[in-house]
Scaffold this active site. Structure first.
Site, short mmCIF file in Angstrom:
data_model
loop_
_atom_site.label_atom_id
_atom_site.label_comp_id
_atom_site.label_asym_id
_atom_site.label_seq_id
_atom_site.Cartn_x
_atom_site.Cartn_y
_atom_site.Cartn_z
N LYS A 65 5.97 -11.38 -5.86
CA LYS A 65 6.75 -11.84 -7.07
C LYS A 65 7.38 -13.28 -6.89
O LYS A 65 7.46 -14.09 -5.75
CB LYS A 65 8.04 -10.61 -7.42
CG LYS A 65 7.53 -9.57 -7.28
CD LYS A 65 6.56 -9.19 -8.35
CE LYS A 65 6.24 -7.73 -8.62
NZ LYS A 65 4.87 -7.27 -8.92
N ASP A 66 7.74 -13.79 -8.27
CA ASP A 66 8.16 -15.28 -8.28
C ASP A 66 9.36 -15.39 -7.47
O ASP A 66 10.25 -14.52 -7.33
CB ASP A 66 8.32 -15.41 -9.65
CG ASP A 66 8.41 -16.87 -9.95
OD1 ASP A 66 9.23 -17.56 -9.34
OD2 ASP A 66 7.79 -17.40 -11.04
#
Length: 378
Positions: free
Chosen positions: A88-89
């Site tokens: 994930k970011d």
């Protein structure tokens, strides 16, 4: 670098799919960008575990921390290898499920763990691996042009297909060099790969970090190591390795970030190049759901456009196989178009929400809607 230069640098030669003007909009990171993992087409927040099962499942919430730093921390806490469904970011608030193999007494299961950046909460058990179907994005935009954004989202909802470019995060949102490192690794040019990771300062970085990278250019490794902030774990690890071994290959072999990540980034760059050059042809197709781009690892398996790109890049037989790191890439098969689903608009907070299938990038959707400098929303 100018915005279109960044796009070209990561293989997006055809700039945009729609002929829209630029909108001035920014996102307050990490608070304005939320990612929620989707499991079996439902939010990870809604997942409920069984009372028994092979896997112990946790809801992981992280804020403003990169994947590999988070992973190293929670593996120390859980004392086991942690399995995850996607990276994930880093510059966002993200929620996802992670799991470990159940061993020993259930009373020894850690129920909860919290820090400033990480929250881990036990949800239950699962008899099988989890089915990751996509990600839900909730993005708050700072803009005076939200009405235009609403109109563009309504247009997308009528024809919800956008080119499935691989997004900026794969290449480095602030320093888009990850794929360049991958190319030098594949060429066995360990020295250039090493220095690309550590040097080449970008204007988007602080004066402090740019000055440290210049120290490394001058081989002042000890001073650079002293000045680097602790969050630069990859740089610090490589410098320590080089000071210990005096060898670029051995420094890279003990990399904090898996070497395969750089190779994947280079293959992603090839994908973006290919899709960019085929987009005019693909956009005329009535049926977009089943259009796939295939990037083989062998030249002989390529179509004519793929061969042309490989010749331009100097890709040779067995190029994607690095025995020195025990890494061998597989043929990349990826949809040419992403489908934007479940679009929602909150006019009170200037928040937009939508869902993308696994492996698709919200920043590519934002790129299409907003145009402009991608560094404002990545």
């Amino acid at each position: 670098m100018k915005p279109h230069e960044i796009d070209i640098a990561i293989g997006m030669e055809r700039y945009y799919y729609e002929d829209w003007n630029e909108i001035n909009a920014t996102i307050e990171r990490p608070n304005g960008f939320k990612v929620i993992e989707e499991i079996d087409f439902r939010s990870a927040e809604e997942w409920r575990g069984d009372r028994v099962g092979k896997y112990i499942v946790y809801l992981l919430t992280k804020k403003g921390i990169d994947h590999f730093s988070m992973l190293a921390e929670i593996q120390k806490v859980l004392r086991k290898k942690v399995n995850y469904l996607g990276i994930k970011d880093a510059n966002a608030i993200t929620e996802q499920l992670v799991y470990i193999i159940k061993e020993g007494d259930e009373n020894s299961i850690i129920q909860e763990y919290n820090t400033e950046n990480i929250s881990l909460r036990f949800l239950g058990f699962s008899p099988k691996k989890l089915n990751h179907t996509g990600n839900i994005f909730e993005i708050t935009l700072i803009t005076s042009d939200f009405d235009i954004i609403k109109e563009r989202l309504r247009d997308i909802s009528k024809d919800p297909y956008i080119p499935a470019y691989i997004g900026y995060q794969r290449f480095g949102s602030r320093r888009p060099i990850t794929h360049i490192v991958g190319k030098y690794l594949l060429k066995r040019d360990w020295e250039r790969a090493f220095y690309y990771i550590l040097t080449y300062p970008f204007l988007s970085e602080s004066d402090e970090i740019r000055s440290v990278r210049k120290l490394i250019v001058n081989n002042e490794f000890k001073e650079a190591l002293r000045l680097l902030p602790s969050k630069f774990k990859q740089e610090k690890t490589l410098i320590k390795n080089y000071l210990k071994f005096g060898n670029y290959y051995l420094a890279l072999k003990n990399s904090f970030i898996p070497i395969s990540l750089y190779l994947d980034a280079y293959q992603s760059y090839i994908f973006n190049l290919y899709l960019s050059r085929k987009l005019d042809e693909y956009r005329k197709l009535a049926e977009k759901d089943n259009v796939n781009v295939i990037i083989p690892t062998y030249y002989d398996n390529c179509d004519e456009l793929c061969k042309q790109i490989y010749l331009e890049e100097g890709i040779e037989r067995n190029f994607f196989n690095i025995k020195e790191f025990k890494v061998s890439l597989r043929t990349l098969i990826r949809k040419a178009f992403m489908k934007v689903r479940n679009i929602k608009i909150n006019e009170k907070t200037n928040t937009i929400s939508f869902t993308l299938d696994r492996g698709m990038y919200a920043t590519v959707v934002l790129r299409e809607i907003l145009k402009g400098d991608p560094r404002k929303f990545t």
